[in-house]
Scaffold this motif. Structure first.
Motif, PDB file in Angstrom:
ATOM      1  N   ALA A   1       0.814  -1.213   0.000  1.00  0.00           N
ATOM      2  CA  ALA A   1       0.000   0.000   0.000  1.00  0.00           C
ATOM      3  C   ALA A   1       0.846   1.261   0.000  1.00  0.00           C
ATOM      4  O   ALA A   1       1.957   1.281   0.528  1.00  0.00           O
ATOM      5  N   ASP A   2       0.302   2.310  -0.623  1.00  0.00           N
ATOM      6  CA  ASP A   2       0.824   3.663  -0.474  1.00  0.00           C
ATOM      7  C   ASP A   2      -0.119   4.415   0.448  1.00  0.00           C
ATOM      8  O   ASP A   2      -1.297   4.080   0.551  1.00  0.00           O
ATOM      9  N   PHE A   3       0.427   5.446   1.104  1.00  0.00           N
ATOM     10  CA  PHE A   3      -0.384   6.170   2.066  1.00  0.00           C
ATOM     11  C   PHE A   3      -0.346   7.668   1.789  1.00  0.00           C
ATOM     12  O   PHE A   3       0.683   8.214   1.394  1.00  0.00           O
TER      13      PHE A   3
ATOM     14  N   VAL B   1     -10.106  15.049   8.432  1.00  0.00           N
ATOM     15  CA  VAL B   1      -8.816  14.419   8.164  1.00  0.00           C
ATOM     16  C   VAL B   1      -9.076  13.210   7.283  1.00  0.00           C
ATOM     17  O   VAL B   1      -9.830  12.319   7.650  1.00  0.00           O
ATOM     18  N   LEU B   2      -8.456  13.217   6.094  1.00  0.00           N
ATOM     19  CA  LEU B   2      -8.650  12.111   5.170  1.00  0.00           C
ATOM     20  C   LEU B   2      -7.373  11.292   5.119  1.00  0.00           C
ATOM     21  O   LEU B   2      -6.319  11.805   4.728  1.00  0.00           O
ATOM     22  N   ARG B   3      -7.458  10.049   5.532  1.00  0.00           N
ATOM     23  CA  ARG B   3      -6.302   9.151   5.488  1.00  0.00           C
ATOM     24  C   ARG B   3      -6.555   8.118   4.408  1.00  0.00           C
ATOM     25  O   ARG B   3      -7.479   7.320   4.507  1.00  0.00           O
ATOM     26  N   ARG B   4      -5.749   8.177   3.354  1.00  0.00           N
ATOM     27  CA  ARG B   4      -5.986   7.377   2.147  1.00  0.00           C
ATOM     28  C   ARG B   4      -4.957   6.263   2.003  1.00  0.00           C
ATOM     29  O   ARG B   4      -3.747   6.500   2.104  1.00  0.00           O
ATOM     30  N   MET B   5      -5.469   5.073   1.772  1.00  0.00           N
ATOM     31  CA  MET B   5      -4.607   3.914   1.551  1.00  0.00           C
ATOM     32  C   MET B   5      -4.822   3.424   0.122  1.00  0.00           C
ATOM     33  O   MET B   5      -5.933   3.016  -0.240  1.00  0.00           O
ATOM     34  N   LEU B   6      -3.760   3.492  -0.691  1.00  0.00           N
ATOM     35  CA  LEU B   6      -3.835   2.986  -2.062  1.00  0.00           C
ATOM     36  C   LEU B   6      -3.225   1.593  -2.063  1.00  0.00           C
ATOM     37  O   LEU B   6      -2.018   1.442  -1.890  1.00  0.00           O
ATOM     38  N   ARG B   7      -4.061   0.585  -2.231  1.00  0.00           N
ATOM     39  CA  ARG B   7      -3.578  -0.793  -2.085  1.00  0.00           C
ATOM     40  C   ARG B   7      -3.267  -1.432  -3.435  1.00  0.00           C
ATOM     41  O   ARG B   7      -3.978  -1.226  -4.414  1.00  0.00           O
ATOM     42  N   PHE B   8      -2.199  -2.245  -3.421  1.00  0.00           N
ATOM     43  CA  PHE B   8      -1.787  -2.959  -4.627  1.00  0.00           C
ATOM     44  C   PHE B   8      -1.691  -4.447  -4.327  1.00  0.00           C
ATOM     45  O   PHE B   8      -1.182  -4.839  -3.278  1.00  0.00           O
ATOM     46  N   MET B   9      -2.170  -5.261  -5.249  1.00  0.00           N
ATOM     47  CA  MET B   9      -2.061  -6.716  -5.131  1.00  0.00           C
ATOM     48  C   MET B   9      -1.019  -7.157  -6.145  1.00  0.00           C
ATOM     49  O   MET B   9      -1.237  -7.029  -7.360  1.00  0.00           O
ATOM     50  N   ASP B  10       0.104  -7.674  -5.651  1.00  0.00           N
ATOM     51  CA  ASP B  10       1.196  -8.015  -6.561  1.00  0.00           C
ATOM     52  C   ASP B  10       1.534  -6.826  -7.451  1.00  0.00           C
ATOM     53  O   ASP B  10       1.666  -6.962  -8.671  1.00  0.00           O
ATOM     54  N   SER B  11       1.619  -5.662  -6.890  1.00  0.00           N
ATOM     55  CA  SER B  11       1.897  -4.380  -7.563  1.00  0.00           C
ATOM     56  C   SER B  11       0.874  -4.003  -8.626  1.00  0.00           C
ATOM     57  O   SER B  11       1.132  -3.129  -9.445  1.00  0.00           O
ATOM     58  N   GLU B  12      -0.297  -4.650  -8.594  1.00  0.00           N
ATOM     59  CA  GLU B  12      -1.385  -4.169  -9.456  1.00  0.00           C
ATOM     60  C   GLU B  12      -2.391  -3.415  -8.605  1.00  0.00           C
ATOM     61  O   GLU B  12      -2.656  -3.790  -7.469  1.00  0.00           O
ATOM     62  N   PRO B  13      -2.983  -2.342  -9.169  1.00  0.00           N
ATOM     63  CA  PRO B  13      -3.918  -1.537  -8.375  1.00  0.00           C
ATOM     64  C   PRO B  13      -5.068  -2.383  -7.848  1.00  0.00           C
ATOM     65  O   PRO B  13      -5.657  -3.169  -8.600  1.00  0.00           O
ATOM     66  N   TRP B  14      -5.409  -2.213  -6.587  1.00  0.00           N
ATOM     67  CA  TRP B  14      -6.387  -3.081  -5.953  1.00  0.00           C
ATOM     68  C   TRP B  14      -7.565  -2.329  -5.376  1.00  0.00           C
ATOM     69  O   TRP B  14      -8.709  -2.568  -5.750  1.00  0.00           O
ATOM     70  N   SER B  15      -7.292  -1.401  -4.462  1.00  0.00           N
ATOM     71  CA  SER B  15      -8.402  -0.665  -3.862  1.00  0.00           C
ATOM     72  C   SER B  15      -7.933   0.690  -3.371  1.00  0.00           C
ATOM     73  O   SER B  15      -6.747   0.911  -3.142  1.00  0.00           O
ATOM     74  N   ILE B  16      -8.875   1.607  -3.240  1.00  0.00           N
ATOM     75  CA  ILE B  16      -8.629   2.922  -2.665  1.00  0.00           C
ATOM     76  C   ILE B  16      -9.487   3.025  -1.416  1.00  0.00           C
ATOM     77  O   ILE B  16     -10.709   2.976  -1.504  1.00  0.00           O
ATOM     78  N   GLU B  17      -8.822   3.129  -0.257  1.00  0.00           N
ATOM     79  CA  GLU B  17      -9.552   3.175   1.003  1.00  0.00           C
ATOM     80  C   GLU B  17      -9.328   4.524   1.654  1.00  0.00           C
ATOM     81  O   GLU B  17      -8.187   4.901   1.916  1.00  0.00           O
TER      82      GLU B  17
ATOM     83  N   MET C   1      -3.071  12.625  12.852  1.00  0.00           N
ATOM     84  CA  MET C   1      -2.653  13.810  12.119  1.00  0.00           C
ATOM     85  C   MET C   1      -1.313  13.600  11.419  1.00  0.00           C
ATOM     86  O   MET C   1      -0.896  14.432  10.611  1.00  0.00           O
ATOM     87  N   ASN C   2      -0.610  12.529  11.745  1.00  0.00           N
ATOM     88  CA  ASN C   2       0.684  12.272  11.104  1.00  0.00           C
ATOM     89  C   ASN C   2       0.474  11.765   9.682  1.00  0.00           C
ATOM     90  O   ASN C   2      -0.381  10.919   9.450  1.00  0.00           O
ATOM     91  N   PRO C   3       1.281  12.247   8.761  1.00  0.00           N
ATOM     92  CA  PRO C   3       1.147  11.819   7.363  1.00  0.00           C
ATOM     93  C   PRO C   3       1.818  10.474   7.105  1.00  0.00           C
ATOM     94  O   PRO C   3       2.632  10.342   6.198  1.00  0.00           O
ATOM     95  N   GLU C   4       1.490   9.513   7.918  1.00  0.00           N
ATOM     96  CA  GLU C   4       2.060   8.184   7.737  1.00  0.00           C
ATOM     97  C   GLU C   4       1.106   7.157   8.344  1.00  0.00           C
ATOM     98  O   GLU C   4       0.339   7.478   9.257  1.00  0.00           O
ATOM     99  N   PRO C   5       1.129   5.944   7.848  1.00  0.00           N
ATOM    100  CA  PRO C   5       0.215   4.926   8.364  1.00  0.00           C
ATOM    101  C   PRO C   5       0.569   4.551   9.799  1.00  0.00           C
ATOM    102  O   PRO C   5       1.701   4.740  10.239  1.00  0.00           O
ATOM    103  N   VAL C   6      -0.422   4.022  10.511  1.00  0.00           N
ATOM    104  CA  VAL C   6      -0.221   3.580  11.893  1.00  0.00           C
ATOM    105  C   VAL C   6      -0.021   2.071  11.883  1.00  0.00           C
ATOM    106  O   VAL C   6      -0.784   1.341  11.253  1.00  0.00           O
TER     107      VAL C   6
END
Lengths: 267, 267
Positions: free
Chosen positions: B119-121, B145-161, B176-181
DNA sequence: GGTGATTTGTGCGTATGTATT
DNA sequence: TAATACATACGCACAAATCAC
């Protein structure tokens, strides 16, 4: 606005589609007003009619526009989307409670929204699809009783609900009758000691096939939402229920866990 | 010279589409074999290339075919559809249990399927959309506050949470930190005494917009499935989570009620 | 590594059919 | 009936991506 051709740029029709999308987003054409006719778009952008149609095709397939022969091209209205309770966890949690979301609940929800839900009914004996067979614990191709409910909201197509029963389970019960059961099939299941207490729902989105598109009166750009429910009692699988909805008219709701604190309207 | 359409007959391209659909259904082209090239279809059916393309467009928009420039036209494979547990009712039912479906669960499911989830965050402060504002009990346009997780399955786009938190709730917390917990945002919520115990999920199907189609690498004929979850603790709404999936890659599962009898080996 | 053949993509023009107003 | 607007269908040319050689 004149779009000039440049190498390395996106194709004309895509840039035209993007510009139309922008003009829609800023509200240049509100409500049910028609967009400029194709001939005028040709003139505005200095392209061939073919190119205009390609661009509009893009937006139609995004579900943003609809075209009506002889009338014009219009913004699609999204006003009639209705939420639909597919499941709501019990406030008091008991492991033997019935899942039952009887059909009457749907009718009540519709009435609460000032609309009227009706249905046609069909009963068929068919061979089980592979995915259905897996859910009800039989082999693919074995006979199943298919009880189909075609639902209409204010006489508009609403959903297709198909309950699949193993032939052995339905034999000798009113489920073999080619008519709906008052109170829902759950009444019959309860009578034969097979009250459903658990289920697994699978949700999927896909485009309709031609028959589905025709039945739902769904033009291009309108996907289906497909809910496939496998239900269980204390002994094992009972039935598989596949329900198909038009994505532009229905959304499904699931109430999960403890919702005591969710008191917008108490309900 | 143009053959006029017989009254009551469908247009040529629609009949051609229907015939191609039939030939696909009977298995004339299996697996990853290319369909006849456009030039050959022109010859087979005695129509113009334009008409062939219109017919193939129909099947492409149904999600049945994909076209690849320079290569050909192919059956779309549905091999990589993965089921995804969005919720599973607890076997032992206690009203104070956490709902938590931590992100780790997804990663485990993926690993069980022999695939790898990454995932990217991103973290952003945005104005709340109307539907989001309603769910978390604030007014539209207020800061969230919008915390977005861009998920990849085997580096293919999977979901936007996307998790949306009321600004007041997130203030002064690691949200508030710009990083995943580590362990998921649930860890933070638990630490501030706001463990989620209930939720309402809304499921919808719609076509992707251009940015969504690009991110998901979704061609025509591929809808999105959108899950919007409002979560609650004992006090009231906590957050709203909107997750978007590509309809041709993901399906959602909900385990409901008492599933004790659902034993894969039993029967 | 480059060249040409193959195949789909883009864009133009024209004519006529069909539904609506 | 006539005009308008989208739908269908033909034809042509060149661009861009892929692949075999």
């Amino acid at each position: 606005m004149n779009i000039t051709r440049a190498p390395g740029q996106a194709p004309k029709y895509q840039r035209l589609a993007a510009d139309l999308r922008r003009r829609i987003a800023v509200g240049e054409w509100q409500g049910a007003i028609a967009l400029p006719v194709e001939a005028e778009l040709e003139a505005q952008y200095g392209v061939a009619r073919n190119t205009v149609r390609l661009a509009v095709d893009v937006l139609v397939n995004e579900g943003l526009l609809i075209r009506v022969q002889g009338k014009g091209t219009f913004l699609k209205d999204h006003h009639s989307v209705l939420d639909h309770h597919a499941y709501r966890s019990a406030t008091v949690l008991r492991p033997t409670d019935s899942l039952a979301a009887p059909s009457e609940v749907y009718a009540e929800e519709a009435q609460a929204a000032g609309r009227k839900l009706t249905a046609d009914f069909e009963m068929l004996i068919v061979r089980a699809r592979t995915d259905i067979a897996e859910r009800i614990g039989i082999r693919p191709g074995e006979a199943v009783v298919l009880r189909r409910m075609l639902r209409f909201m204010d006489s508009e197509p609403w959903s297709i609900e198909e309950s699949h029963y193993p032939a052995g389970l339905a034999a000798g019960t009113p489920l073999m009758n080619p008519e709906p059961v008052r109170g829902g099939d759950e009444v019959v299941l309860a009578a034969i000691g097979r009250t459903e207490i658990g289920a697994v729902d699978q949700l999927a989105a896909r485009m309709p096939g031609p028959e589905e598109a025709q039945w739902f009166q769904a033009g291009p750009g309108v996907p289906l939402m497909v809910q496939t429910r496998a239900t269980y009692d204390g002994r094992g699988p009972v039935r598989a229920i596949e329900t198909r909805y038009s994505g532009d008219r229905s959304r499904l709701l699931y109430g999960l866990g403890n919702l005591a604190a969710r008191v917008p309207g108490a309900r």
